[in-house]
Design a protein around this motif. Sequence first.
Motif, PDB file in Angstrom:
ATOM      1  N   VAL A 281      15.404  41.317  13.372  1.00 43.49           N
ATOM      2  CA  VAL A 281      14.235  42.182  13.196  1.00 43.49           C
ATOM      3  C   VAL A 281      14.374  42.959  11.905  1.00 43.49           C
ATOM      4  O   VAL A 281      15.413  42.911  11.226  1.00 43.49           O
ATOM      5  CB  VAL A 281      14.050  43.125  14.403  1.00 43.49           C
ATOM      6  N   ARG A 282      13.329  43.687  11.567  1.00 39.05           N
ATOM      7  CA  ARG A 282      13.247  44.295  10.245  1.00 39.05           C
ATOM      8  C   ARG A 282      14.379  45.272   9.963  1.00 39.05           C
ATOM      9  O   ARG A 282      14.813  45.428   8.825  1.00 39.05           O
ATOM     10  CB  ARG A 282      11.889  44.988  10.088  1.00 39.05           C
ATOM     11  N   ASN A 283      14.873  45.980  10.972  1.00 37.57           N
ATOM     12  CA  ASN A 283      15.950  46.949  10.740  1.00 37.57           C
ATOM     13  C   ASN A 283      17.323  46.300  10.640  1.00 37.57           C
ATOM     14  O   ASN A 283      18.335  46.985  10.535  1.00 37.57           O
ATOM     15  CB  ASN A 283      15.955  48.020  11.829  1.00 37.57           C
TER      16      ASN A 283
ATOM     17  N   PRO B  37       5.073  42.454   5.107  1.00 38.53           N
ATOM     18  CA  PRO B  37       6.466  42.186   5.491  1.00 38.53           C
ATOM     19  C   PRO B  37       6.549  41.609   6.890  1.00 38.53           C
ATOM     20  O   PRO B  37       5.790  41.994   7.791  1.00 38.53           O
ATOM     21  CB  PRO B  37       7.112  43.574   5.419  1.00 38.53           C
ATOM     22  N   TYR B  38       7.463  40.671   7.065  1.00 36.88           N
ATOM     23  CA  TYR B  38       7.699  40.113   8.393  1.00 36.88           C
ATOM     24  C   TYR B  38       8.418  41.147   9.244  1.00 36.88           C
ATOM     25  O   TYR B  38       9.317  41.838   8.774  1.00 36.88           O
ATOM     26  CB  TYR B  38       8.555  38.848   8.294  1.00 36.88           C
ATOM     27  N   ARG B  39       8.048  41.205  10.520  1.00 38.37           N
ATOM     28  CA  ARG B  39       8.750  42.107  11.425  1.00 38.37           C
ATOM     29  C   ARG B  39       9.970  41.434  12.037  1.00 38.37           C
ATOM     30  O   ARG B  39      10.828  42.110  12.601  1.00 38.37           O
ATOM     31  CB  ARG B  39       7.813  42.587  12.536  1.00 38.37           C
TER      32      ARG B  39
END
Length: 558
Positions: free
Chosen positions: A203-205, A146-148
């Motif tokens: 970003v991931r979140n 997964p990309y961050r």
Amino acid sequence: MVTSDEIGRVTVFAGLEPADRERLCRVAADISLNQGEFVVHEGDEPALFGLLEGRIEAVKLVDGIGRVIGERLPGDVLGEISITLGTPHPAGFRAAEASRVFRIEPHEYHAVAAVAPEVGKQVGRLASNRIGGPRGLQSLISEAAPYRAIVLGHRFDASCADLRRFLDRNQIRFRWLQPDVPADAEQWSGALPAEGDYPVIRVRNGKTAVRPQLRRVAELLGIATEPAAAEYDTVIVGAGPAGLAAAVYGASEGLQTIVVEREAPGGQAGTSSRIENYLGFPSGVSGDELASRALQQARRLGAEILVTRSIERIDAATRDVHLDGGDVLRARTIILACGVSWRQLEIEGFDRLAGKGISYGAARSEAATTHGLDIHIVGAGNSAGQAAMLFSSHARTVAVLYRGESLDKSMSRYLVDQLATRSNIKVLYNTEVAAAHGETSLEAIDVVDNATGEQARLESGGLFIFIGADAVTGWLPPEIALDPKGYVLTGSEVGAAGRWKLGRDPYLLETSVPGVFACGDVRFSPVKRVAAAVGEGSMAIAFVHQYLRDAEARSELG
């Protein structure tokens, strides 16, 4: 000490004859681990382990982050892939709870497998399953990590280029989308930002930042920007090869070590597309890959790495290090490894087009952006030659512009020979750039033939400049002696300049301020090589130890 019965409790050795188990007892290392300790790290040399007590997690580095990919329970072996293939461990093994293992060296394992072939067959089958099974390494490697982060920005936006470079050098896996490419725009979740709001990072979140400062990016991604303590045994200024080498050796030898980097790890070497004369890498290694490995190593050994922090001043009397934002680090010793900065060309159009087709240095990740273009490289050193070779695999043509008449005096022979093998690389001698043209990005350059005075305009999809570098040391206190060009004097040069006041001689890498050392390109030295910088970084730690021992002795004497 491991017993014969314990050896037999590990499944692959259960069928061994008592004499063979006794032999393994004599050579097996008995290792007890606390929770969180590593049995072996990813990349370490081959060995086979048997788990006697506890639970072990298999940990694979993905995007610089340790990812648990499996576990081992009592009776299992660890390291079957490395011992079977004779390669470094493709993953690390970490104790998930207090555990006990025994370690068998490769030559001892192969001796047992020779007399008990079934052991070799079982270990080989385990290795095959670990590699190709449904949860094996092969599936992990083929699975898209997964990309961050996702970056949305234009190719010729200097801020977007800086952001991508920052993420690359901090080992952050990200995806770059260009808003003017329809297929990319469709993959951006939500409405596209207004034209003046690029670049954007998500970003991931799910948090999103518009035109972010790099420190804000670091904070969003959990990259350290704040020191964990107020006092350190050694504060290292700069995270290039010299600084990272000092961090590795300092942390590994028990010194409380912190590295302060104003941008991102890697230094000038991080912009070198390929280094082919560094010991131990017969096929060469890119500067960013070398820096990435060193960064992982330093962090694993316990060094703190702060990024996007600048040092405003150093107090020579107390060795206090004052950071931007008001933080102060108390340092028992300081290592200056702040390197150099690319020398800038003051030519018409360069300032306006910097980051929009004109770049200083060239990271490996930039190669894909030159696909099918005619690009130009200014310079004749090894970095220029390495970049030409890299870009020649992507660009339509690569032209090296050099104001001299021969590359032999400035470029290593192996690179000169390699350039000659690429049909799409040409070298224009006696040539200098006179101007750059383009509205929103670089479109063409003017070049002058110094021998004839003739000027020509060449279409250009990218201009990469390698014309040397200068020390940026104006921020250092006046107590630290510099040569006329701004490089830091150390060792005997300090004495020769009349800047040393103690009764003892300065150590080889010690500056005119006792306890402050310098290494790498910032130090006055005729040798400017990555290998030299790494050597000096490790050597600086030896002098730090000596200085601290001397300081303790003086303290005891009152």
